[in-house]
Design an enzyme around this catalytic site. Structure first.
Site, PDB file in Angstrom:
ATOM      1  N   LYS A 173      43.081  15.111  22.764  1.00  0.00           N
ATOM      2  CA  LYS A 173      41.988  15.702  22.044  1.00  0.00           C
ATOM      3  C   LYS A 173      41.064  16.238  23.142  1.00  0.00           C
ATOM      4  O   LYS A 173      40.108  15.755  23.668  1.00  0.00           O
ATOM      5  CB  LYS A 173      41.207  14.586  21.194  1.00  0.00           C
ATOM      6  CG  LYS A 173      40.473  14.936  20.152  1.00  0.00           C
ATOM      7  CD  LYS A 173      39.277  16.098  20.303  1.00  0.00           C
ATOM      8  CE  LYS A 173      38.323  15.618  20.787  1.00  0.00           C
ATOM      9  NZ  LYS A 173      37.277  16.760  21.301  1.00  0.00           N
ATOM     10  N   CYS A 281      31.197  15.923  37.421  1.00  0.00           N
ATOM     11  CA  CYS A 281      30.678  14.752  37.646  1.00  0.00           C
ATOM     12  C   CYS A 281      30.534  13.912  38.707  1.00  0.00           C
ATOM     13  O   CYS A 281      30.161  13.148  39.249  1.00  0.00           O
ATOM     14  CB  CYS A 281      31.698  13.919  36.879  1.00  0.00           C
ATOM     15  SG  CYS A 281      33.283  13.833  37.697  1.00  0.00           S
TER      16      CYS A 281
HETATM   17  P1  NAD Z   1      30.878  14.671  25.986  1.00  0.00           P
HETATM   18  O1  NAD Z   1      30.535  13.132  26.020  1.00  0.00           O
HETATM   19  O2  NAD Z   1      29.894  15.573  25.208  1.00  0.00           O
HETATM   20  O3  NAD Z   1      32.257  15.076  25.334  1.00  0.00           O
HETATM   21  C1  NAD Z   1      33.442  14.638  25.980  1.00  0.00           C
HETATM   22  C2  NAD Z   1      34.339  14.197  24.682  1.00  0.00           C
HETATM   23  O4  NAD Z   1      33.888  13.419  23.664  1.00  0.00           O
HETATM   24  C3  NAD Z   1      34.794  15.649  24.192  1.00  0.00           C
HETATM   25  O5  NAD Z   1      36.263  15.757  23.847  1.00  0.00           O
HETATM   26  C4  NAD Z   1      34.061  15.569  22.786  1.00  0.00           C
HETATM   27  O6  NAD Z   1      34.603  16.234  21.569  1.00  0.00           O
HETATM   28  C5  NAD Z   1      34.021  14.029  22.465  1.00  0.00           C
HETATM   29  N1  NAD Z   1      32.513  13.755  21.865  1.00  0.00           N
HETATM   30  C6  NAD Z   1      31.672  14.443  21.775  1.00  0.00           C
HETATM   31  N2  NAD Z   1      30.585  13.759  21.011  1.00  0.00           N
HETATM   32  C7  NAD Z   1      31.235  12.937  20.453  1.00  0.00           C
HETATM   33  C8  NAD Z   1      30.836  11.652  19.385  1.00  0.00           C
HETATM   34  N3  NAD Z   1      29.446  11.658  19.086  1.00  0.00           N
HETATM   35  N4  NAD Z   1      31.621  10.945  19.110  1.00  0.00           N
HETATM   36  C9  NAD Z   1      32.895  11.036  19.687  1.00  0.00           C
HETATM   37  N5  NAD Z   1      33.487  11.877  20.291  1.00  0.00           N
HETATM   38  C10 NAD Z   1      32.636  12.940  21.038  1.00  0.00           C
HETATM   39  O7  NAD Z   1      30.971  15.281  27.682  1.00  0.00           O
HETATM   40  P2  NAD Z   1      30.961  16.840  27.905  1.00  0.00           P
HETATM   41  O8  NAD Z   1      29.682  17.431  27.728  1.00  0.00           O
HETATM   42  O9  NAD Z   1      32.101  17.486  27.548  1.00  0.00           O
HETATM   43  O10 NAD Z   1      31.304  16.553  29.544  1.00  0.00           O
HETATM   44  C11 NAD Z   1      30.475  16.452  30.357  1.00  0.00           C
HETATM   45  C12 NAD Z   1      30.220  14.906  30.675  1.00  0.00           C
HETATM   46  O11 NAD Z   1      31.511  14.299  31.265  1.00  0.00           O
HETATM   47  C13 NAD Z   1      29.220  14.512  32.046  1.00  0.00           C
HETATM   48  O12 NAD Z   1      28.335  13.591  31.542  1.00  0.00           O
HETATM   49  C14 NAD Z   1      30.101  14.216  33.087  1.00  0.00           C
HETATM   50  O13 NAD Z   1      29.283  13.586  34.147  1.00  0.00           O
HETATM   51  C15 NAD Z   1      31.261  13.594  32.547  1.00  0.00           C
HETATM   52  N6  NAD Z   1      32.222  13.602  33.281  1.00  0.00           N
HETATM   53  C16 NAD Z   1      32.707  12.496  33.860  1.00  0.00           C
HETATM   54  C17 NAD Z   1      33.913  12.513  34.653  1.00  0.00           C
HETATM   55  C18 NAD Z   1      34.330  11.195  35.261  1.00  0.00           C
HETATM   56  O14 NAD Z   1      35.460  10.901  35.719  1.00  0.00           O
HETATM   57  N7  NAD Z   1      33.401   9.978  35.334  1.00  0.00           N
HETATM   58  C19 NAD Z   1      34.701  13.579  34.729  1.00  0.00           C
HETATM   59  C20 NAD Z   1      34.074  14.750  34.216  1.00  0.00           C
HETATM   60  C21 NAD Z   1      32.991  14.654  33.495  1.00  0.00           C
END
Ligand code: NAD
Length: 499
Positions: A173, A281
């Site tokens: 997803k 990240c």
């Molecule tokens: P996000 O949390 O908004 O979304 C991530 C995933 O979750 C997406 O597929 C999205 O569709 C889903 N999602 C979003 N809201 C949701 C909800 N309310 N309920 C269920 N699913 C939901 O993150 P983003 O904006 O896509 O990515 C950026 C974030 O990811 C930053 O916080 C970054 O630090 C983090 N990140 C972490 C790593 C790591 O390895 N720690 C790596 C890359 C990015």
């Protein structure tokens, strides 16, 4: 307008929920496609097909599975330019950065070619009279990956590579912001010989995620994204009896000691703070110079470097340093936090608020910002900004500097710049952060090590890629067997001890 559906049973399939999300070109602000948002029924049906396909795939010998991945790696190299172009057009990052995104995923796929070796179990000959004991690693069944927008090639591959190599079916997803590259990865997997149904790409939002969390046929979930969603997915997934690992947000510090090579540190901060518009990240978002003199000299070196940064669209050629952020909402959030920083008393040394790019006025560009005299109670220090904003927190001593990082709720990555080996060793041992760089600004471990943060940056026991991924996507079974069959010991009610 281009419509992106799902990839189910080896085909592009239009969505049936009637719900869609816009996919932007962040450089122009235009909607370039719409992506279907799956319903629970669509997710459940694709998962049932995946579960059926997994039976044969799981029974395929590991070397044959590895060959599919080997072929996929070839195809990925063949299509690198095309993938990078699509990736940049939906995400906004520069073409060289998009190629880096693909390359770091590809390296994990290469690691997965070693699956036959990595999946070997353990064996003890003659653990007792006529008794041998061995363990085997079996696939968990159907696994799912929920991935963020910021690495639309790398992170889907970090998830699907090990899951498939271990013999699982996989439901991906991806982020609804940049869904095209994951669909292209699925096409390449099919071309490489992956049987239909083993990899399903289901586009969607919270509805699709909740359907994954509640589907009893899905045995394990790997998530990467922001911390609030990571916590939610970890809690609900575990409560439903699944194996779950969630990687969340970050606030990565760089500590700069008075003895550091300040030119090297300043260059590193530019790359790690502003590369990909700060949407990594592992970006460094906090610089912690030790001592006012170090801080003054560092700021002096940073200002001209930041002012020289070229912000532009991915089509702008090789001298563009970083592109737009992903959405108008992301841009608004970053600028709001900058205002909060000013209101709370931080000194804005480089002001990118009025950045404007001629011909791209509707793009989601954010100019580079540098704050000095940030304190640990400010929002810009506590929150993940995920934009081109670097905060400087001045520390008087090394102990004070590492104390800031130790007390921060996130613990993804951290860097130390020093010429002193004693300090470096002490730092690596004491700091409560998962990935450490010594004179290295973005310490992302290579494919054969594991990737993962501590504290609120990670939930679950195992890391991503490397050997941990093969543990996460398999279950261990241990067999104790006795041959020849004729051995007679007589009945005993005592708990058996090996002689
Ligand atoms: P996000 O949390 O908004 O979304 C991530 C995933 O979750 C997406 O597929 C999205 O569709 C889903 N999602 C979003 N809201 C949701 C909800 N309310 N309920 C269920 N699913 C939901 O993150 P983003 O904006 O896509 O990515 C950026 C974030 O990811 C930053 O916080 C970054 O630090 C983090 N990140 C972490 C790593 C790591 O390895 N720690 C790596 C890359 C990015």
């Amino acid at each position: 307008m281009k419509e992106i559906g799902h990839w189910i049973n080896g085909k592009h399939v239009p969505g049936t929920s009637g719900r869609f999300a816009d996919v932007f070109n962040p450089a122009t602000g235009e909607v370039q496609a719409r992506v279907a948002l799956a319903s629970k029924a669509e997710l459940d049906s694709a998962t049932a097909d995946a579960a059926r396909a997994q039976v044969k795939w799981g029974a395929t010998n590991p070397q044959r599975r590895a060959r599919v991945i080997m072929k996929f790696v070839d195809l990925l190299n063949r299509d690198m330019d095309k993938l990078a172009e699509v990736l940049s057009s939906e995400h906004g990052k520069t073409i060289p950065d998009a190629k880096g995104d693909i390359q770091r995923g590809l390296e994990v796929m290469e690691f997965c070619i070693g699956a036959p070796h990595l999946l070997k179990g353990e064996f003890t000959d003659s653990a007792g009279p006529g008794i041998d004991m061995y363990s085997m690693r079996q696939p968990i069944g159907v696994a799912a990956g929920i991935t963020p927008f910021n690495f639309p090639a790398m992170i889907p591959m970090w998830k699907m590579g090990p899951a498939l190599a271990c013999g699982n079916a996989f439901i991906l997803k991806p982020s609804e912001r940049d869904p095209s590259v994951p669909m292209m990865l699925a096409e390449l997997m099919q071309e490489a010989g992956l049987p239909d149904g083993v990899l399903q790409v289901i586009n969607g939002d919270k509805d699709a995620v909740d359907a994954i969390l509640d589907n009893p046929e899905i045995a394990g979930i790997g998530f990467v994204g922001s911390t609030p969603i990571a916590e939610y997915i970890y809690g609900r997934g575990c409560a439903n009896g699944k194996r779950v690992q969630c990687f969340g947000g970050a606030k990565n510090h760089m500590i700069i000691m008075p003895d550091a090579d300040l030119d090297q540190a300043a260059d590193a901060l530019i790359g790690a703070g502003y590369g990909a518009a700060g949407e990594r990240c592992m970006a460094i978002s906090v610089a912690v110079p030790v001592g006012d003199e170090t801080a003054d000299r560092l700021i002096e070196k940073l200002i001209p470097r930041i002012e020289a940064l070229k912000v532009g669209p991915y089509t702008g050629g090789n001298d563009v340093d970083y592109g737009p952020v992903v959405t108008a909402a992301a841009k608004a959030n970053i600028l709001k936090l900058v205002e909060t920083g000013i209101a709370q008393g931080a000194k804005l040394v480089v002001d990118g608020r009025n950045f404007n790019l001629q011909g791209y006025e509707d793009g989601f560009f954010v100019g580079p910002h540098l704050f000095d005299h940030v304190t640990t109670d400010m929002d810009i220090y506590r929150k993940e900004i995920f934009g081109p904003v670097l905060s400087t927190v001045r520390a008087k001593t090394y102990e004070e500097a590492i104390g800031y990082a130790m007390d921060h709720e996130y613990g993804n990555g951290i860097a130390l710049y020093t010429r002193d080996g004693d300090t470096a060793r002490d730092f690596a041992h004491r700091i409560n952060v998962g990935m450490i760089g010594i004179n290295v600004p973005i310490p992302v471990p290579l494919a054969y090590h594991t990737f993962g943060g501590w504290k609120k940056s990670s939930f679950g026991d195992l890391n991503q890629h490397g050997p941990d991924a093969f543990r996460f996507y398999t279950r261990t079974k241990t067999i104790t067997s006795r041959w020849p069959s004729g051995i007679k010991e007589g009945a005993s009610l005592n708990f058996k001890q090996m002689e």
